[in-house]
Design a protein around this motif. Sequence first.
Motif, PDB file in Angstrom:
ATOM      1  N   GLU A   1       0.813  -1.215   0.000  1.00 44.67           N
ATOM      2  CA  GLU A   1       0.000   0.000   0.000  1.00 44.67           C
ATOM      3  C   GLU A   1       0.848   1.268   0.000  1.00 44.67           C
ATOM      4  O   GLU A   1       0.472   2.286  -0.586  1.00 44.67           O
ATOM      5  CB  GLU A   1      -0.941  -0.008   1.214  1.00 44.67           C
ATOM      6  N   ASP A   2       2.021   1.225   0.645  1.00 46.30           N
ATOM      7  CA  ASP A   2       2.885   2.406   0.725  1.00 46.30           C
ATOM      8  C   ASP A   2       3.850   2.525  -0.455  1.00 46.30           C
ATOM      9  O   ASP A   2       4.620   3.479  -0.536  1.00 46.30           O
ATOM     10  CB  ASP A   2       3.686   2.377   2.035  1.00 46.30           C
ATOM     11  N   ARG A   3       3.850   1.514  -1.336  1.00 50.79           N
ATOM     12  CA  ARG A   3       4.689   1.516  -2.547  1.00 50.79           C
ATOM     13  C   ARG A   3       6.174   1.691  -2.205  1.00 50.79           C
ATOM     14  O   ARG A   3       6.911   2.406  -2.884  1.00 50.79           O
ATOM     15  CB  ARG A   3       4.232   2.600  -3.530  1.00 50.79           C
ATOM     16  N   GLU A   4       6.603   1.001  -1.163  1.00 52.02           N
ATOM     17  CA  GLU A   4       7.999   1.128  -0.728  1.00 52.02           C
ATOM     18  C   GLU A   4       8.883   0.079  -1.409  1.00 52.02           C
ATOM     19  O   GLU A   4       8.442  -1.035  -1.682  1.00 52.02           O
ATOM     20  CB  GLU A   4       8.100   0.976   0.794  1.00 52.02           C
ATOM     21  N   GLY A   5      10.126   0.455  -1.668  1.00 53.26           N
ATOM     22  CA  GLY A   5      11.106  -0.492  -2.189  1.00 53.26           C
ATOM     23  C   GLY A   5      11.028  -0.732  -3.684  1.00 53.26           C
ATOM     24  O   GLY A   5      11.615  -1.692  -4.191  1.00 53.26           O
ATOM     25  N   ARG A   6      10.351   0.125  -4.414  1.00 50.86           N
ATOM     26  CA  ARG A   6      10.280  -0.053  -5.860  1.00 50.86           C
ATOM     27  C   ARG A   6      11.656   0.137  -6.497  1.00 50.86           C
ATOM     28  O   ARG A   6      12.403   1.044  -6.119  1.00 50.86           O
ATOM     29  CB  ARG A   6       9.293   0.941  -6.481  1.00 50.86           C
ATOM     30  N   GLU A   7      11.933  -0.706  -7.463  1.00 51.98           N
ATOM     31  CA  GLU A   7      13.215  -0.592  -8.167  1.00 51.98           C
ATOM     32  C   GLU A   7      12.985  -0.665  -9.671  1.00 51.98           C
ATOM     33  O   GLU A   7      12.043  -1.295 -10.149  1.00 51.98           O
ATOM     34  CB  GLU A   7      14.156  -1.733  -7.740  1.00 51.98           C
ATOM     35  N   GLN A   8      13.882  -0.016 -10.404  1.00 58.07           N
ATOM     36  CA  GLN A   8      13.813  -0.080 -11.857  1.00 58.07           C
ATOM     37  C   GLN A   8      14.302  -1.449 -12.328  1.00 58.07           C
ATOM     38  O   GLN A   8      15.176  -2.052 -11.716  1.00 58.07           O
ATOM     39  CB  GLN A   8      14.635   1.041 -12.476  1.00 58.07           C
ATOM     40  N   SER A   9      13.703  -1.918 -13.411  1.00 63.61           N
ATOM     41  CA  SER A   9      14.046  -3.236 -13.941  1.00 63.61           C
ATOM     42  C   SER A   9      13.741  -3.237 -15.431  1.00 63.61           C
ATOM     43  O   SER A   9      13.428  -2.186 -16.010  1.00 63.61           O
ATOM     44  CB  SER A   9      13.235  -4.328 -13.231  1.00 63.61           C
ATOM     45  N   GLU A  10      13.803  -4.406 -16.036  1.00 61.95           N
ATOM     46  CA  GLU A  10      13.485  -4.478 -17.461  1.00 61.95           C
ATOM     47  C   GLU A  10      12.025  -4.159 -17.729  1.00 61.95           C
ATOM     48  O   GLU A  10      11.642  -3.847 -18.856  1.00 61.95           O
ATOM     49  CB  GLU A  10      13.811  -5.880 -18.004  1.00 61.95           C
ATOM     50  N   PHE A  11      11.169  -4.235 -16.675  1.00 64.12           N
ATOM     51  CA  PHE A  11       9.752  -3.931 -16.855  1.00 64.12           C
ATOM     52  C   PHE A  11       9.329  -2.634 -16.162  1.00 64.12           C
ATOM     53  O   PHE A  11       8.204  -2.175 -16.374  1.00 64.12           O
ATOM     54  CB  PHE A  11       8.893  -5.079 -16.292  1.00 64.12           C
ATOM     55  N   ALA A  12      10.178  -2.048 -15.331  1.00 68.47           N
ATOM     56  CA  ALA A  12       9.780  -0.889 -14.524  1.00 68.47           C
ATOM     57  C   ALA A  12      10.760   0.260 -14.714  1.00 68.47           C
ATOM     58  O   ALA A  12      11.973   0.058 -14.746  1.00 68.47           O
ATOM     59  CB  ALA A  12       9.710  -1.284 -13.047  1.00 68.47           C
ATOM     60  N   TRP A  13      10.213   1.457 -14.802  1.00 68.40           N
ATOM     61  CA  TRP A  13      11.054   2.655 -14.914  1.00 68.40           C
ATOM     62  C   TRP A  13      10.264   3.844 -14.355  1.00 68.40           C
ATOM     63  O   TRP A  13       9.057   3.782 -14.187  1.00 68.40           O
ATOM     64  CB  TRP A  13      11.468   2.907 -16.367  1.00 68.40           C
ATOM     65  N   ARG A  14      10.985   4.907 -14.018  1.00 67.67           N
ATOM     66  CA  ARG A  14      10.316   6.086 -13.476  1.00 67.67           C
ATOM     67  C   ARG A  14      10.757   7.326 -14.244  1.00 67.67           C
ATOM     68  O   ARG A  14      11.873   7.405 -14.760  1.00 67.67           O
ATOM     69  CB  ARG A  14      10.607   6.252 -11.985  1.00 67.67           C
ATOM     70  N   VAL A  15       9.839   8.298 -14.281  1.00 67.45           N
ATOM     71  CA  VAL A  15      10.080   9.542 -15.008  1.00 67.45           C
ATOM     72  C   VAL A  15       9.659  10.683 -14.098  1.00 67.45           C
ATOM     73  O   VAL A  15       8.593  10.630 -13.468  1.00 67.45           O
ATOM     74  CB  VAL A  15       9.281   9.580 -16.322  1.00 67.45           C
ATOM     75  N   SER A  16      10.488  11.717 -14.003  1.00 65.96           N
ATOM     76  CA  SER A  16      10.153  12.844 -13.136  1.00 65.96           C
ATOM     77  C   SER A  16       9.026  13.667 -13.745  1.00 65.96           C
ATOM     78  O   SER A  16       8.846  13.708 -14.972  1.00 65.96           O
ATOM     79  CB  SER A  16      11.379  13.739 -12.929  1.00 65.96           C
ATOM     80  N   ALA A  17       8.266  14.333 -12.877  1.00 64.67           N
ATOM     81  CA  ALA A  17       7.176  15.195 -13.339  1.00 64.67           C
ATOM     82  C   ALA A  17       7.721  16.321 -14.214  1.00 64.67           C
ATOM     83  O   ALA A  17       7.061  16.736 -15.184  1.00 64.67           O
ATOM     84  CB  ALA A  17       6.416  15.749 -12.140  1.00 64.67           C
ATOM     85  N   ASN A  18       8.912  16.815 -13.897  1.00 66.47           N
ATOM     86  CA  ASN A  18       9.506  17.889 -14.705  1.00 66.47           C
ATOM     87  C   ASN A  18       9.774  17.425 -16.130  1.00 66.47           C
ATOM     88  O   ASN A  18       9.533  18.159 -17.099  1.00 66.47           O
ATOM     89  CB  ASN A  18      10.801  18.383 -14.064  1.00 66.47           C
ATOM     90  N   ASP A  19      10.283  16.204 -16.277  1.00 68.84           N
ATOM     91  CA  ASP A  19      10.552  15.679 -17.622  1.00 68.84           C
ATOM     92  C   ASP A  19       9.252  15.495 -18.402  1.00 68.84           C
ATOM     93  O   ASP A  19       9.200  15.744 -19.620  1.00 68.84           O
ATOM     94  CB  ASP A  19      11.305  14.348 -17.536  1.00 68.84           C
ATOM     95  N   ILE A  20       8.197  15.048 -17.714  1.00 68.55           N
ATOM     96  CA  ILE A  20       6.900  14.880 -18.377  1.00 68.55           C
ATOM     97  C   ILE A  20       6.350  16.239 -18.803  1.00 68.55           C
ATOM     98  O   ILE A  20       5.820  16.399 -19.906  1.00 68.55           O
ATOM     99  CB  ILE A  20       5.917  14.146 -17.451  1.00 68.55           C
ATOM    100  N   LYS A  21       6.518  17.237 -17.945  1.00 67.95           N
ATOM    101  CA  LYS A  21       6.058  18.586 -18.273  1.00 67.95           C
ATOM    102  C   LYS A  21       6.801  19.135 -19.484  1.00 67.95           C
ATOM    103  O   LYS A  21       6.204  19.722 -20.394  1.00 67.95           O
ATOM    104  CB  LYS A  21       6.262  19.503 -17.063  1.00 67.95           C
ATOM    105  N   LYS A  22       8.114  18.922 -19.529  1.00 71.79           N
ATOM    106  CA  LYS A  22       8.918  19.406 -20.663  1.00 71.79           C
ATOM    107  C   LYS A  22       8.488  18.746 -21.968  1.00 71.79           C
ATOM    108  O   LYS A  22       8.620  19.332 -23.044  1.00 71.79           O
ATOM    109  CB  LYS A  22      10.398  19.128 -20.405  1.00 71.79           C
ATOM    110  N   ALA A  23       7.986  17.516 -21.876  1.00 72.76           N
ATOM    111  CA  ALA A  23       7.555  16.785 -23.072  1.00 72.76           C
ATOM    112  C   ALA A  23       6.092  17.067 -23.419  1.00 72.76           C
ATOM    113  O   ALA A  23       5.475  16.312 -24.184  1.00 72.76           O
ATOM    114  CB  ALA A  23       7.761  15.293 -22.858  1.00 72.76           C
ATOM    115  N   GLY A  24       5.539  18.144 -22.862  1.00 75.76           N
ATOM    116  CA  GLY A  24       4.157  18.507 -23.170  1.00 75.76           C
ATOM    117  C   GLY A  24       3.138  17.616 -22.511  1.00 75.76           C
ATOM    118  O   GLY A  24       2.036  17.432 -23.023  1.00 75.76           O
TER     119      GLY A  24
END
Length: 496
Positions: free
Chosen positions: A425-448
């Motif tokens: 429920e707290d979404r703790e310990g998430r890690e990037q993998s071949e199926f998971a990645w994260r993008v900052s809100a600033n980068d999303i904003k820059k991309a319209g």
Amino acid sequence: MASPTKKAAPAATSRTRLASLIKSARDIMRKDAGLNGDLDRLPQLSWLLFLKAFDERVEQVGPLRDPDYRPAIEKPFRWQDWATDPDFSGKELTTFVNNELIPHLAELKGGNAEDPRNVLSTIFKDVNNRMLSGSLLRDLVNTVDQIHFTSTDDIHTMAFVYESILKEMRDAAGDSGEFYTPRPVNRFMVQQSFLKLGESILDPACGTGGFLVQAYEELKDQADTVAKLRRLHSDIRGIEKKPLPYLLGSMNLLLHGIDAPRLVRFNALDRMRDATAADRVDVVLTNPPFGAAEEQSVVRKFPEAYRTQETAWLFVHAILDQLKKGGRCAIVLPNGSLSDDGVGARIKEKLMKECNLHTIVRLPQGVFAPYTPIPSNLLFFEKTGPTEEVWFYEVPLPEGRRGYSKTKPMRFEEFDGCVDWWGGEDREGREQSEFAWRVSANDIKKAGHNLDIANPHVGDDLAHRTPGELVDDLLQAEDEILSLLKELRAELGSSA
């Protein structure tokens, strides 16, 4: 109409027996000249099943629970009054059903939102008896009367069989643009929404009630008192615009134990725009229609900068106002919407300013087959403040598969990797993998505010593969496409 013969207490109905009765009912309806195909036959069966279930689940049980219980349906319109008389048949029966029963039920009025009269009247305002033969109608009523809803086992059995009826209804409706959420998807969305007893839960495009039934099943065992169960019943809410899905959804909830379903038949966008603070809810679970044009009178209710013909974005905007502070939402959106500019981009900007869009789950190709091949995404957000980063998780296809089909649909177990990665429920310990990645809100904003962000690891994988491996993959894809085309040809041949 003669007095009904008193019947012995019903025996439990086995799944085999029930399936046989449903088959008999459908065979009877096929003989009637007034019914053309499943889009006529299944609604006819459903409203009769609804009245039978309502009589056994509500009207006959009500006096045992409450000595002051007042029947929602008065004599001679109760199922036990007219449906159990084997001599009440032919033109006399069709005249009664068409000119007295259905109009009476359509005019019922309840004193509050939980009054079952409101459900009955909303359903029967749009019900027509399409059967022309009074004798065949008598045969159908006799068959339905052999189905019982008195015990928990009977309810579970009928709910199981009714799900198969709904699936056929969805298959029949697919050609008219009705796309329904596969059970593994709505089960996953409900599970990852971490519902709690006492929360108000809304599906503003509820269709046949899949999300609401799943939410109820998730919570009902926690309702260990009558008061808690009653509160849960009132917290499960839906809005549906079309009469047929409304009837099927009401029946679905009734069969799963909610005697007075809190469903409203209305244009959800219209209703949500007129909602007050008192109408706000804790959780929204939905798969809204997309790609459809909304009525201009409804579109004009939205602020000018957010007016669009794309219903999916209108639903997102309306949901933002419908959620309580701290509320959360899980919603299905197609890939194309995620990259929209213009109004779509402005609504995504509003979403990310007001809510934490914490997770986007990218579904594999063909999850919604055979209704649509359009790839879709599950967006999870909370009204707890602006988004700082968005996590993406791409659910992979099973090894060796290139897509799904009607005969080979997605299975719930295919979400296991995502559930393990989620972090509770707290979404703790998430890690990037071949199926998971994260993008900052600033980068999303820059991309319209483009949220159609592909898995960054896929390109690296392709770059290291040999030409032979790529050719093998192409050949495998061709084989699967050919197999799917053969399935489609066989289905078209069998339905001709």
